[in-house]
Design a protein around this motif. Structure first.
Motif, PDB file in Angstrom:
ATOM      1  N   ASP A  72       0.832  -1.198   0.000  1.00 17.01           N
ATOM      2  CA  ASP A  72       0.000   0.000   0.000  1.00 17.01           C
ATOM      3  C   ASP A  72       0.870   1.252   0.000  1.00 17.01           C
ATOM      4  O   ASP A  72       0.610   2.204  -0.742  1.00 17.01           O
ATOM      5  CB  ASP A  72      -0.926  -0.013   1.215  1.00 17.01           C
ATOM      6  CG  ASP A  72      -1.966   1.092   1.168  1.00 17.01           C
ATOM      7  OD1 ASP A  72      -2.606   1.258   0.114  1.00 17.01           O
ATOM      8  OD2 ASP A  72      -2.123   1.790   2.191  1.00 17.01           O
ATOM      9  N   ASN A  73       1.916   1.251   0.799  1.00 23.19           N
ATOM     10  CA  ASN A  73       2.817   2.402   0.847  1.00 23.19           C
ATOM     11  C   ASN A  73       3.548   2.594  -0.479  1.00 23.19           C
ATOM     12  O   ASN A  73       3.736   3.719  -0.930  1.00 23.19           O
ATOM     13  CB  ASN A  73       3.823   2.260   1.990  1.00 23.19           C
ATOM     14  CG  ASN A  73       3.179   2.464   3.344  1.00 23.19           C
ATOM     15  OD1 ASN A  73       2.129   3.088   3.455  1.00 23.19           O
ATOM     16  ND2 ASN A  73       3.798   1.918   4.371  1.00 23.19           N
ATOM     17  N   GLU A  74       3.970   1.494  -1.093  1.00 17.49           N
ATOM     18  CA  GLU A  74       4.627   1.590  -2.402  1.00 17.49           C
ATOM     19  C   GLU A  74       3.672   2.176  -3.436  1.00 17.49           C
ATOM     20  O   GLU A  74       4.063   3.004  -4.262  1.00 17.49           O
ATOM     21  CB  GLU A  74       5.120   0.213  -2.846  1.00 17.49           C
ATOM     22  CG  GLU A  74       6.294  -0.301  -2.055  1.00 17.49           C
ATOM     23  CD  GLU A  74       6.656  -1.743  -2.396  1.00 17.49           C
ATOM     24  OE1 GLU A  74       5.964  -2.378  -3.220  1.00 17.49           O
ATOM     25  OE2 GLU A  74       7.650  -2.233  -1.828  1.00 17.49           O
ATOM     26  N   THR A  75       2.424   1.764  -3.397  1.00 15.71           N
ATOM     27  CA  THR A  75       1.429   2.290  -4.327  1.00 15.71           C
ATOM     28  C   THR A  75       1.190   3.777  -4.081  1.00 15.71           C
ATOM     29  O   THR A  75       1.037   4.559  -5.019  1.00 15.71           O
ATOM     30  CB  THR A  75       0.106   1.499  -4.195  1.00 15.71           C
ATOM     31  OG1 THR A  75       0.382   0.119  -4.398  1.00 15.71           O
ATOM     32  CG2 THR A  75      -0.914   1.958  -5.211  1.00 15.71           C
ATOM     33  N   ARG A  76       1.177   4.185  -2.825  1.00 20.39           N
ATOM     34  CA  ARG A  76       1.014   5.609  -2.503  1.00 20.39           C
ATOM     35  C   ARG A  76       2.163   6.440  -3.083  1.00 20.39           C
ATOM     36  O   ARG A  76       1.952   7.533  -3.583  1.00 20.39           O
ATOM     37  CB  ARG A  76       0.933   5.809  -0.990  1.00 20.39           C
ATOM     38  CG  ARG A  76      -0.358   5.363  -0.376  1.00 20.39           C
ATOM     39  CD  ARG A  76      -0.287   5.488   1.155  1.00 20.39           C
ATOM     40  NE  ARG A  76      -1.430   4.904   1.785  1.00 20.39           N
ATOM     41  CZ  ARG A  76      -2.495   5.586   2.202  1.00 20.39           C
ATOM     42  NH1 ARG A  76      -2.527   6.895   2.060  1.00 20.39           N
ATOM     43  NH2 ARG A  76      -3.496   4.967   2.763  1.00 20.39           N
ATOM     44  N   VAL A  77       3.369   5.890  -2.987  1.00 22.47           N
ATOM     45  CA  VAL A  77       4.526   6.592  -3.561  1.00 22.47           C
ATOM     46  C   VAL A  77       4.353   6.727  -5.069  1.00 22.47           C
ATOM     47  O   VAL A  77       4.581   7.800  -5.643  1.00 22.47           O
ATOM     48  CB  VAL A  77       5.847   5.860  -3.206  1.00 22.47           C
ATOM     49  CG1 VAL A  77       7.008   6.406  -4.010  1.00 22.47           C
ATOM     50  CG2 VAL A  77       6.130   5.968  -1.712  1.00 22.47           C
ATOM     51  N   LEU A  78       3.953   5.637  -5.727  1.00 23.98           N
ATOM     52  CA  LEU A  78       3.715   5.690  -7.170  1.00 23.98           C
ATOM     53  C   LEU A  78       2.616   6.694  -7.511  1.00 23.98           C
ATOM     54  O   LEU A  78       2.720   7.454  -8.476  1.00 23.98           O
ATOM     55  CB  LEU A  78       3.322   4.307  -7.704  1.00 23.98           C
ATOM     56  CG  LEU A  78       4.402   3.240  -7.714  1.00 23.98           C
ATOM     57  CD1 LEU A  78       3.796   1.896  -8.102  1.00 23.98           C
ATOM     58  CD2 LEU A  78       5.520   3.617  -8.674  1.00 23.98           C
ATOM     59  N   LEU A  79       1.568   6.707  -6.705  1.00 23.66           N
ATOM     60  CA  LEU A  79       0.461   7.641  -6.929  1.00 23.66           C
ATOM     61  C   LEU A  79       0.932   9.077  -6.761  1.00 23.66           C
ATOM     62  O   LEU A  79       0.584   9.952  -7.561  1.00 23.66           O
ATOM     63  CB  LEU A  79      -0.679   7.328  -5.959  1.00 23.66           C
ATOM     64  CG  LEU A  79      -1.935   8.174  -6.074  1.00 23.66           C
ATOM     65  CD1 LEU A  79      -2.532   8.076  -7.462  1.00 23.66           C
ATOM     66  CD2 LEU A  79      -2.947   7.727  -5.034  1.00 23.66           C
ATOM     67  N   HIS A  80       1.733   9.316  -5.763  1.00 23.98           N
ATOM     68  CA  HIS A  80       2.267  10.659  -5.537  1.00 23.98           C
ATOM     69  C   HIS A  80       3.125  11.095  -6.727  1.00 23.98           C
ATOM     70  O   HIS A  80       3.016  12.227  -7.212  1.00 23.98           O
ATOM     71  CB  HIS A  80       3.086  10.697  -4.252  1.00 23.98           C
ATOM     72  CG  HIS A  80       3.708  12.017  -3.970  1.00 23.98           C
ATOM     73  ND1 HIS A  80       2.964  13.146  -3.726  1.00 23.98           N
ATOM     74  CD2 HIS A  80       5.009  12.396  -3.910  1.00 23.98           C
ATOM     75  CE1 HIS A  80       3.776  14.167  -3.535  1.00 23.98           C
ATOM     76  NE2 HIS A  80       5.028  13.731  -3.637  1.00 23.98           N
ATOM     77  N   GLY A 101      -4.193   2.524 -10.126  1.00 33.41           N
ATOM     78  CA  GLY A 101      -5.621   2.711 -10.444  1.00 33.41           C
ATOM     79  C   GLY A 101      -6.514   2.393  -9.270  1.00 33.41           C
ATOM     80  O   GLY A 101      -7.470   3.116  -8.966  1.00 33.41           O
ATOM     81  N   ARG A 102      -6.218   1.312  -8.558  1.00 29.83           N
ATOM     82  CA  ARG A 102      -7.013   0.941  -7.378  1.00 29.83           C
ATOM     83  C   ARG A 102      -6.900   2.010  -6.288  1.00 29.83           C
ATOM     84  O   ARG A 102      -7.876   2.355  -5.647  1.00 29.83           O
ATOM     85  CB  ARG A 102      -6.543  -0.399  -6.825  1.00 29.83           C
ATOM     86  CG  ARG A 102      -6.967  -1.577  -7.657  1.00 29.83           C
ATOM     87  CD  ARG A 102      -6.568  -2.879  -6.988  1.00 29.83           C
ATOM     88  NE  ARG A 102      -6.804  -3.985  -7.896  1.00 29.83           N
ATOM     89  CZ  ARG A 102      -6.032  -5.038  -7.998  1.00 29.83           C
ATOM     90  NH1 ARG A 102      -4.959  -5.157  -7.238  1.00 29.83           N
ATOM     91  NH2 ARG A 102      -6.307  -5.997  -8.839  1.00 29.83           N
ATOM     92  N   LYS A 103      -5.693   2.498  -6.096  1.00 31.75           N
ATOM     93  CA  LYS A 103      -5.497   3.531  -5.073  1.00 31.75           C
ATOM     94  C   LYS A 103      -6.232   4.798  -5.450  1.00 31.75           C
ATOM     95  O   LYS A 103      -6.826   5.472  -4.596  1.00 31.75           O
ATOM     96  CB  LYS A 103      -3.996   3.788  -4.896  1.00 31.75           C
ATOM     97  CG  LYS A 103      -3.659   4.717  -3.765  1.00 31.75           C
ATOM     98  CD  LYS A 103      -4.236   4.313  -2.425  1.00 31.75           C
ATOM     99  CE  LYS A 103      -3.608   3.083  -1.869  1.00 31.75           C
ATOM    100  NZ  LYS A 103      -4.172   2.693  -0.575  1.00 31.75           N
ATOM    101  N   LEU A 104      -6.245   5.142  -6.730  1.00 31.98           N
ATOM    102  CA  LEU A 104      -6.989   6.326  -7.181  1.00 31.98           C
ATOM    103  C   LEU A 104      -8.472   6.166  -6.910  1.00 31.98           C
ATOM    104  O   LEU A 104      -9.140   7.109  -6.494  1.00 31.98           O
ATOM    105  CB  LEU A 104      -6.764   6.554  -8.680  1.00 31.98           C
ATOM    106  CG  LEU A 104      -5.534   7.372  -9.052  1.00 31.98           C
ATOM    107  CD1 LEU A 104      -5.334   7.364 -10.562  1.00 31.98           C
ATOM    108  CD2 LEU A 104      -5.652   8.790  -8.541  1.00 31.98           C
TER     109      LEU A 104
END
Length: 108
Positions: A72-80, A101-104
């Motif tokens: 989840d944290n890795e995805t947040r970094v990618l999203l940022h 996409g899921r995090k968005l």
């Protein structure tokens, strides 16, 4: 272990007969009393294999939880990165893009 009766068998290296504490007679009495108790009396009693299996299952569940948090944290970094610069999405593989996409979806 307040007021609990216990005994211990200690096997010395190379010795065939264990030392018994507090005494052989008291240990036999404690074990006999335990064996004669009704089966439902000790619901939480487990042998060593059962104890280790339960402990392993708990650790495995914690590991999966932490793995999810890490992902989840890795995805947040990618999203940022994606929000600050859309060209940063160019080098991502399908799995990373799906996670973004899921995090968005969660954020929106």
């Amino acid at each position: 272990m307040c007021n609990a009766k216990a005994c211990m068998l200690v096997y010395g290296e190379g010795e065939g007969v264990p030392e018994v504490f507090p005494s052989h007679a008291k240990a036999v009495a404690i074990l006999t009393q335990y064996k004669n108790m009704p089966e439902g009396k000790f619901k939480k009693t487990v042998n060593q294999e059962g104890f280790l299996s339960q402990h392993f299952d708990k650790l495995h569940a914690k590991g999966q939880k932490f793995q999810g948090v890490c992902e989840d944290n890795e995805t947040r970094v990618l999203l940022h990165k994606a929000m600050s610069n859309l060209s940063s999405l160019d080098g991502l593989n399908v799995e990373d893009l799906t996670n973004v996409g899921r995090k968005l979806e969660v954020v929106l």
